[in-house]
Design a protein around this motif. Structure first.
Motif, mmCIF file in Angstrom:
data_model
loop_
_atom_site.group_PDB
_atom_site.id
_atom_site.type_symbol
_atom_site.label_atom_id
_atom_site.label_comp_id
_atom_site.label_asym_id
_atom_site.label_seq_id
_atom_site.Cartn_x
_atom_site.Cartn_y
_atom_site.Cartn_z
ATOM 1 N N MET A 1 1.201 -1.198 -0.365
ATOM 2 C CA MET A 1 0.528 -0.021 -0.095
ATOM 3 C C MET A 1 0.689 1.544 -0.147
ATOM 4 O O MET A 1 0.499 2.297 -0.145
ATOM 5 C CB MET A 1 -1.083 -0.014 1.455
ATOM 6 N N LEU A 2 2.490 1.416 1.121
ATOM 7 C CA LEU A 2 2.620 2.270 0.632
ATOM 8 C C LEU A 2 3.270 2.129 -0.288
ATOM 9 O O LEU A 2 3.556 3.900 -0.786
ATOM 10 C CB LEU A 2 4.168 1.761 2.212
ATOM 11 N N TYR A 3 4.432 1.402 -1.206
ATOM 12 C CA TYR A 3 3.974 1.912 -2.637
ATOM 13 C C TYR A 3 3.251 2.533 -3.882
ATOM 14 O O TYR A 3 3.615 3.439 -4.268
ATOM 15 C CB TYR A 3 4.128 0.414 -3.137
ATOM 16 N N ILE A 4 2.461 1.789 -3.367
ATOM 17 C CA ILE A 4 1.115 2.423 -4.450
ATOM 18 C C ILE A 4 0.858 4.014 -3.970
ATOM 19 O O ILE A 4 0.941 5.206 -4.645
ATOM 20 C CB ILE A 4 -0.831 1.854 -3.694
ATOM 21 N N ASN A 5 1.052 4.229 -3.301
ATOM 22 C CA ASN A 5 0.828 5.919 -2.220
ATOM 23 C C ASN A 5 1.795 6.390 -2.779
ATOM 24 O O ASN A 5 1.259 7.860 -3.071
ATOM 25 C CB ASN A 5 0.555 6.008 -0.885
ATOM 26 N N LYS A 6 2.918 5.765 -3.014
ATOM 27 C CA LYS A 6 4.126 6.769 -3.242
ATOM 28 C C LYS A 6 3.963 7.032 -4.976
ATOM 29 O O LYS A 6 4.934 8.479 -5.600
ATOM 30 C CB LYS A 6 5.615 6.068 -3.644
ATOM 31 N N ILE A 7 3.224 6.041 -5.998
ATOM 32 C CA ILE A 7 3.421 6.631 -6.993
ATOM 33 C C ILE A 7 2.331 7.845 -6.758
ATOM 34 O O ILE A 7 2.236 7.976 -8.366
ATOM 35 C CB ILE A 7 2.688 5.128 -7.854
ATOM 36 N N LEU A 8 1.290 7.226 -6.365
ATOM 37 C CA LEU A 8 -0.053 8.283 -6.539
ATOM 38 C C LEU A 8 0.442 10.346 -6.249
ATOM 39 O O LEU A 8 0.024 10.721 -6.592
ATOM 40 C CB LEU A 8 -0.720 7.973 -5.631
ATOM 41 N N TYR A 9 1.874 9.554 -4.979
ATOM 42 C CA TYR A 9 2.146 11.220 -4.646
ATOM 43 C C TYR A 9 2.949 11.951 -5.557
ATOM 44 O O TYR A 9 2.678 12.941 -5.848
ATOM 45 C CB TYR A 9 2.874 10.956 -3.836
ATOM 46 N N LEU A 10 3.578 10.740 -6.702
ATOM 47 C CA LEU A 10 4.149 11.971 -7.127
ATOM 48 C C LEU A 10 3.818 11.988 -8.900
ATOM 49 O O LEU A 10 4.122 12.829 -9.511
ATOM 50 C CB LEU A 10 5.359 10.680 -8.468
ATOM 51 N N LEU A 11 2.362 11.294 -9.184
ATOM 52 C CA LEU A 11 1.470 11.948 -9.697
ATOM 53 C C LEU A 11 0.996 12.874 -9.403
ATOM 54 O O LEU A 11 0.021 14.058 -10.532
ATOM 55 C CB LEU A 11 0.093 10.753 -10.291
ATOM 56 N N SER A 12 0.852 13.454 -8.403
ATOM 57 C CA SER A 12 0.001 15.101 -8.029
ATOM 58 C C SER A 12 -1.130 14.680 -8.271
ATOM 59 O O SER A 12 -2.420 13.731 -8.479
ATOM 60 C CB SER A 12 1.304 15.759 -8.640
ATOM 61 N N ASP A 13 -1.784 16.028 -9.639
ATOM 62 C CA ASP A 13 -2.791 16.541 -9.774
ATOM 63 C C ASP A 13 -3.133 15.179 -11.081
ATOM 64 O O ASP A 13 -4.410 14.898 -11.551
ATOM 65 C CB ASP A 13 -2.720 17.480 -10.349
ATOM 66 N N ARG A 14 -2.593 14.666 -11.637
ATOM 67 C CA ARG A 14 -3.063 13.764 -12.675
ATOM 68 C C ARG A 14 -3.532 12.099 -12.121
ATOM 69 O O ARG A 14 -4.166 11.392 -12.955
ATOM 70 C CB ARG A 14 -1.606 13.277 -13.900
ATOM 71 N N LYS A 15 -3.241 12.308 -10.837
ATOM 72 C CA LYS A 15 -4.229 11.292 -9.791
ATOM 73 C C LYS A 15 -5.238 11.203 -10.815
ATOM 74 O O LYS A 15 -6.336 9.880 -10.740
ATOM 75 C CB LYS A 15 -3.723 10.570 -9.433
ATOM 76 N N LYS A 16 -6.105 12.172 -10.567
ATOM 77 C CA LYS A 16 -7.426 12.202 -11.065
ATOM 78 C C LYS A 16 -8.021 11.550 -12.154
ATOM 79 O O LYS A 16 -8.912 10.998 -12.751
ATOM 80 C CB LYS A 16 -7.458 13.680 -11.353
ATOM 81 N N GLN A 17 -7.171 11.481 -13.357
ATOM 82 C CA GLN A 17 -6.794 10.440 -14.478
ATOM 83 C C GLN A 17 -7.151 9.876 -14.468
ATOM 84 O O GLN A 17 -7.054 9.028 -14.819
ATOM 85 C CB GLN A 17 -5.985 11.063 -15.544
ATOM 86 N N VAL A 18 -6.619 8.934 -13.737
ATOM 87 C CA VAL A 18 -6.646 6.571 -13.281
ATOM 88 C C VAL A 18 -8.187 7.132 -12.957
ATOM 89 O O VAL A 18 -8.224 5.467 -14.255
ATOM 90 C CB VAL A 18 -6.124 6.748 -11.821
ATOM 91 N N PRO A 19 -8.800 6.968 -12.385
ATOM 92 C CA PRO A 19 -10.426 6.678 -12.280
ATOM 93 C C PRO A 19 -10.648 6.458 -14.252
ATOM 94 O O PRO A 19 -11.185 5.273 -14.218
ATOM 95 C CB PRO A 19 -11.068 7.358 -11.836
#
Length: 196
Positions: free
Chosen positions: A1-19
């Motif tokens: 889970m920590l690994y996924i959180n790090k990836i999402l942190y690096l994505l910043s605002d673009r993580k909204k495109q993941v859904p």
């Protein structure tokens, strides 16, 4: 889970495109279900037409298309399967293109972020490291994240969704066969892990 959180942190605002990407992955799995669900009736119709006539699927086809010969239904199901797998292939190409574009854009954003960060650090701190380290971070590490880690992460989500949907379909159609298959695969996986 920590690994996924790090990836999402690096994505910043673009993580909204993941859904939206996950919705694309789900739509791809729908084609998988349709294709897998039609293969068994198609094979049954090809090998044993009389058993196929007694099935519920045959009644459903008559309800949709009217009374037809078994040869006509054989051609019809074959064409539907070709149509499904053709569009599934197009959708997979489109999804891979979206994943690559998303990852490439993230590489550009990450490089820009690092460039701005390095330009704004105090000069004394800047001199504490070799300039080649900054260049390596901007060029190599940014690409490693987007080209390897991020793409692999998105492909893992895509294939994982397809796998889960197929397992649910198999569980609904034949839970005993699925349990047996999972048990055999589990034994092989544990044996492989133990010996190698």
């Amino acid at each position: 889970m920590l690994y996924i959180n790090k990836i999402l942190y690096l994505l910043s605002d673009r993580k909204k495109q993941v859904p939206s990407l996950i919705i694309l992955f789900l739509s791809s799995s729908v084609f998988d279900i349709a294709g897998i669900g039609l293969i068994a009736p198609y094979v049954s119709l090809f090998l044993d037409p009389e058993a196929f006539i007694d099935s519920n699927f045959y009644s459903y086809l008559i309800f949709l298309f009217g009374s037809q010969s078994t040869d006509a239904f054989l051609v019809l199901i074959g064409l539907i399967l070709v149509f499904i797998f053709f569009f599934k292939t197009l959708l997979v190409i489109f999804i891979n293109r979206k994943i690559i574009r998303f990852s490439f854009q993230e590489s550009v954003n990450l490089r820009s972020f690092l460039m701005n960060a390095y330009q704004n650090i105090p000069y004394e701190k800047y001199l504490s490291k070799n300039s080649s380290q900054y260049i390596y971070n901007i060029q190599a590490l940014a690409w490693t994240f987007s080209g390897s880690i991020l793409q692999s992460f998105l492909r893992l989500i895509s294939e994982g969704i397809v796998l889960i949907v197929i397992l649910i379909l198999l569980f609904i159609s034949n839970p005993f066969a699925l349990s047996l298959l999972l048990m055999i695969l589990g034994i092989f996986a544990i044996s492989y892990d133990y010996f190698y």
